[in-house]
Design a protein around this motif. Structure first.
Motif, PDB file in Angstrom:
ATOM      1  N   LEU A 169       0.824  -1.211   0.000  1.00 26.54           N
ATOM      2  CA  LEU A 169       0.000   0.000   0.000  1.00 26.54           C
ATOM      3  C   LEU A 169       0.854   1.254   0.000  1.00 26.54           C
ATOM      4  CD1 LEU A 169      -2.908  -0.918   2.461  1.00 26.54           C
ATOM      5  CD2 LEU A 169      -3.131  -0.390   0.021  1.00 26.54           C
ATOM      6  N   ARG A 170       1.882   1.286   0.819  1.00 24.24           N
ATOM      7  CA  ARG A 170       2.747   2.469   0.927  1.00 24.24           C
ATOM      8  C   ARG A 170       3.700   2.603  -0.248  1.00 24.24           C
ATOM      9  NH1 ARG A 170       4.815   2.742   7.231  1.00 24.24           N
ATOM     10  NH2 ARG A 170       2.783   3.123   8.213  1.00 24.24           N
ATOM     11  N   CYS A 212      -9.831  -5.056   7.349  1.00 23.83           N
ATOM     12  CA  CYS A 212      -8.775  -4.195   6.790  1.00 23.83           C
ATOM     13  C   CYS A 212      -7.636  -5.028   6.221  1.00 23.83           C
ATOM     14  CB  CYS A 212      -8.250  -3.241   7.867  1.00 23.83           C
ATOM     15  SG  CYS A 212      -9.374  -1.900   8.294  1.00 23.83           S
ATOM     16  N   ALA A 388      -6.757   1.456  -0.525  1.00 26.29           N
ATOM     17  CA  ALA A 388      -6.093   2.750  -0.669  1.00 26.29           C
ATOM     18  C   ALA A 388      -7.111   3.884  -0.707  1.00 26.29           C
ATOM     19  CB  ALA A 388      -5.218   2.759  -1.917  1.00 26.29           C
ATOM     20  N   ALA A 389      -8.178   3.694  -1.478  1.00 19.71           N
ATOM     21  CA  ALA A 389      -9.210   4.728  -1.574  1.00 19.71           C
ATOM     22  C   ALA A 389      -9.936   4.912  -0.250  1.00 19.71           C
ATOM     23  CB  ALA A 389     -10.208   4.362  -2.677  1.00 19.71           C
ATOM     24  N   LEU A 391      -8.730   4.400   2.734  1.00 17.47           N
ATOM     25  CA  LEU A 391      -7.833   5.118   3.647  1.00 17.47           C
ATOM     26  C   LEU A 391      -7.805   6.604   3.309  1.00 17.47           C
ATOM     27  CD1 LEU A 391      -4.854   2.579   3.802  1.00 17.47           C
ATOM     28  CD2 LEU A 391      -6.315   3.241   5.725  1.00 17.47           C
ATOM     29  N   ASP A 392      -7.685   6.927   2.025  1.00 16.73           N
ATOM     30  CA  ASP A 392      -7.628   8.331   1.611  1.00 16.73           C
ATOM     31  C   ASP A 392      -8.921   9.075   1.944  1.00 16.73           C
ATOM     32  OD1 ASP A 392      -5.082   7.965   0.645  1.00 16.73           O
ATOM     33  OD2 ASP A 392      -5.707   7.673  -1.442  1.00 16.73           O
ATOM     34  N   ALA A 393     -10.049   8.391   1.838  1.00 12.57           N
ATOM     35  CA  ALA A 393     -11.341   9.037   2.080  1.00 12.57           C
ATOM     36  C   ALA A 393     -11.666   9.162   3.566  1.00 12.57           C
ATOM     37  CB  ALA A 393     -12.442   8.255   1.375  1.00 12.57           C
ATOM     38  N   GLY A 394     -10.863   8.538   4.407  1.00 11.75           N
ATOM     39  CA  GLY A 394     -11.111   8.601   5.849  1.00 11.75           C
ATOM     40  C   GLY A 394     -12.110   7.576   6.347  1.00 11.75           C
TER      41      GLY A 394
END
Length: 588
Positions: A169-170, A212, A388-389, A391-394
């Protein structure tokens, strides 16, 4: 010679019984206890943070579908048919003597949270890489650390085994490059770790950690197959890391459920047989459950967690040293950590039986229920566009934060007790001194709010104190005085009593007020029975006010003139402690 029966029927010598008969007996006990209910199941059940109901009784009707056999799909009963587990010790400094001591005394693999420049020192010429596996944990320097391990193994003339610790992911590019290299030339080496522990360490639930991790695993598969690896090769490059806690049944169910969930992913991807289809698991004793206060209790917590991980069939287990919250572990702490595993494997024989919890109606039902909740969460993440999405969206952060709020509330009210911290604290303890860690640990710890107050109290020139105003004979006040002392001391606040008051044959408000004034305390707490409160609470509270009490608490429930507030089972202990600090004018 006696011929053994073809079938051994358990409890054959006892009369048959039914769930309905159990319900009748349970209702009788509940009614005698003052609990009026028509459903003993409802009265005696509890609910996990995932909404899974823990029932008081299970029977064969609770069994879900057949979980299969160990070493076969769906791998709920284990990805391998038998044997022990890999005893994996973590090292955060390049200390070759510590590494050698571990390997000579039961450790079978290393987990190295080191930079590339430190690997040659940690793995010096005395370390035989052909006999052990190495898992790297170098963060942003994963590629450099991997190259350093390849170079070191090349100089020693061996092929490295273990895991390079890449995070798909990173850093998907590094993960893909290392995975291709491992798949092409190093069959005993994996490239990617799918780490579920950060979600656990954020205060998340078991199903949230599972969901997760499965979503992160699917994201890693997309990265690796997109880089040219076959589906089988991509599955073979992943190792999953999970937190093991002192809740042994939830830990057992979580690891079993994780394998079943990943087997479902493998089935959908067309991988149904062979080593790649079975999830490889590394269980680590939970960082969130560890305490800095009374750290020796951590030995018990990690023993339970390690036992659960072993019973659940984890491939590798890491036991954190008991002093992990205080800094770098010393030699004694590392020894206890590795000997915990050795005792469970060698003396207790935990590894002799594959999936010993299998067939338990409770464990099988809990495994299935937990897997269902985790799959729902995984699907929600996928609908959001993948891990990933999400995580980015909170989405993930918000979900974990909500669980942490609920968990924090239970901890504050001591519904989730923490031994040695929120319950049974020891204000006289002398904590061992440890060297500072090279990097601060992330995540939350369940004990952190109570321990912050303990630290604040310890930092005062004079420890904050509350006077326990006992009323009546010892038998009348002991229980509530002990309760109040336990609560206030959980925040580092000392509790003061006066022998003359404790043993006084009659209630004397003037004597209590005199003892309070002599104690130097500014806050008092009344401790007695409900009957004596009705007779004396108001007069004693008035006497304490006259002696200068800034605040008067009462241990128990009930409203009385002169009493400001109550402490009782189920109250917000953290709020009580913070209010007490304010009343004592201790700056927070």
């Amino acid at each position: 010679m006696t011929v053994p029966p073809e079938e051994l029927r358990t409890a054959a010598g006892f009369p048959p019984t039914t769930r309905e008969r159990w319900r009748e007996l349970a209702l009788g006990v509940l009614h005698k206890s003052g609990i009026e209910t028509g459903s003993p199941e409802e009265a005696l059940s509890s609910t996990t943070y995932d909404g899974v109901t823990i029932a008081p009784l299970y029977d064969a009707s609770d069994l879900p579908d057949d979980p299969g056999l160990p070493g076969a799909a769906p791998y709920i009963r284990g990805s391998r048919p038998g044997g022990g587990w890999d005893v994996r010790q973590r090292h955060e400094t390049a200390d070759p003597e510590a590494v050698l001591a571990d390997l000579e005394n039961g450790v079978t693999s290393l987990w190295l949270a080191l930079g590339p420049e430190d690997l040659p020192r940690a793995l010096d010429d005395r370390i035989h890489l052909e006999l052990i596996s190495v898992t790297l944990d170098a963060g942003e320097r994963t590629r450099e650390a991997a190259e350093a391990l390849f170079a070191l193994a090349g100089r020693k003339g061996v092929a490295p085994t273990g895991n390079l610790g890449a995070d798909a992911l990173r850093d998907p590019e590094t993960a893909a490059d290392l995975a291709r290299r491992c798949a092409e030339g190093f069959p005993g080496l994996r490239a990617v770790v799918v780490d579920g522990t950060p979600y656990h360490d954020a205060g998340g639930s078991d199903a949230e950690e599972l969901g997760c991790s499965i979503a992160a695993g699917v994201a890693a598969l997309r990265t690796l197959t997109g880089a040219g690896l076959t589906v089988d090769e991509a599955f073979g490059q992943l190792e999953f890391r999970y937190a093991a806690t002192a809740d042994q049944f939830l830990t057992v169910a979580k690891l079993r459920a994780a394998r079943g969930l990943w087997a479902r992913v493998a089935e959908v991807c067309g991988v149904t047989e062979g080593q790649a289809a079975g999830q490889r698991q590394h269980a680590v004793t939970s960082s969130a459950m560890m305490t800095a206060r009374d750290p020796w209790v951590n030995m018990l917590r990690t023993t339970l967690a390690c036992f659960a991980a072993g019973v659940a069939g984890a491939d590798a287990v890491t036991v954190q040293p008991f002093d992990a919250c205080l800094g770098l572990p010393d030699a004694f702490a590392r020894r206890i950590a590795r000997n915990t595993q050795s005792l469970l494997v060698e003396e207790a024989g935990v590894a002799r039986v594959t999936d010993p919890a299998g067939g338990s109606w409770y464990v099988e039902r809990l495994t299935d229920d937990l897997a269902g909740k985790a799959w729902e969460w995984f699907q929600e993440i996928e609908r959001a566009g993948g891990m990933a999405a999400a995580l980015d969206a909170g989405l993930v952060a918000d979900r974990l934060a909500d669980t942490w709020r609920r968990r924090s509330d239970n901890i504050a009210h001591r519904r989730d007790p923490i031994t040695g911290v929120s319950e049974f604290p020891n204000l006289a303890e002398r904590l061992p001194s440890r060297a500072q860690r090279p990097a601060a640990a992330g995540g939350v710890r369940y004990a952190q709010e109570f321990e912050a107050l303990r630290d604040l109290a310890d930092a005062q020139e004079v420890r904050p104190a509350v006077f326990l105003a006992t009323i009546g004979p010892v038998a009348a006040h002991t229980a509530r005085a002990s309760f109040a002392a336990n609560l206030f001391q959980a925040g580092g606040v000392a509790t003061v009593t006066d022998p003359a008051v404790v043993s006084a044959p009659a209630v004397d408000p003037a004597l209590i007020a005199e003892a309070f004034a002599a104690s130097g305390a500014r806050v008092a707490c009344l401790c007695s029975s409900d009957r004596l409160y009705g007779e004396h609470a108001e007069t004693v509270a008035a006497a304490l006010r006259g002696a200068g009490a800034a605040k008067v608490w009462l241990a128990g429930k009930g409203d009385f003139a002169g009493v400001d507030a109550n402490v009782h089972a189920g109250c917000d202990a953290l709020d009580v402690l913070r209010t007490t600090f304010d009343d004592l004018e201790v700056a927070r």
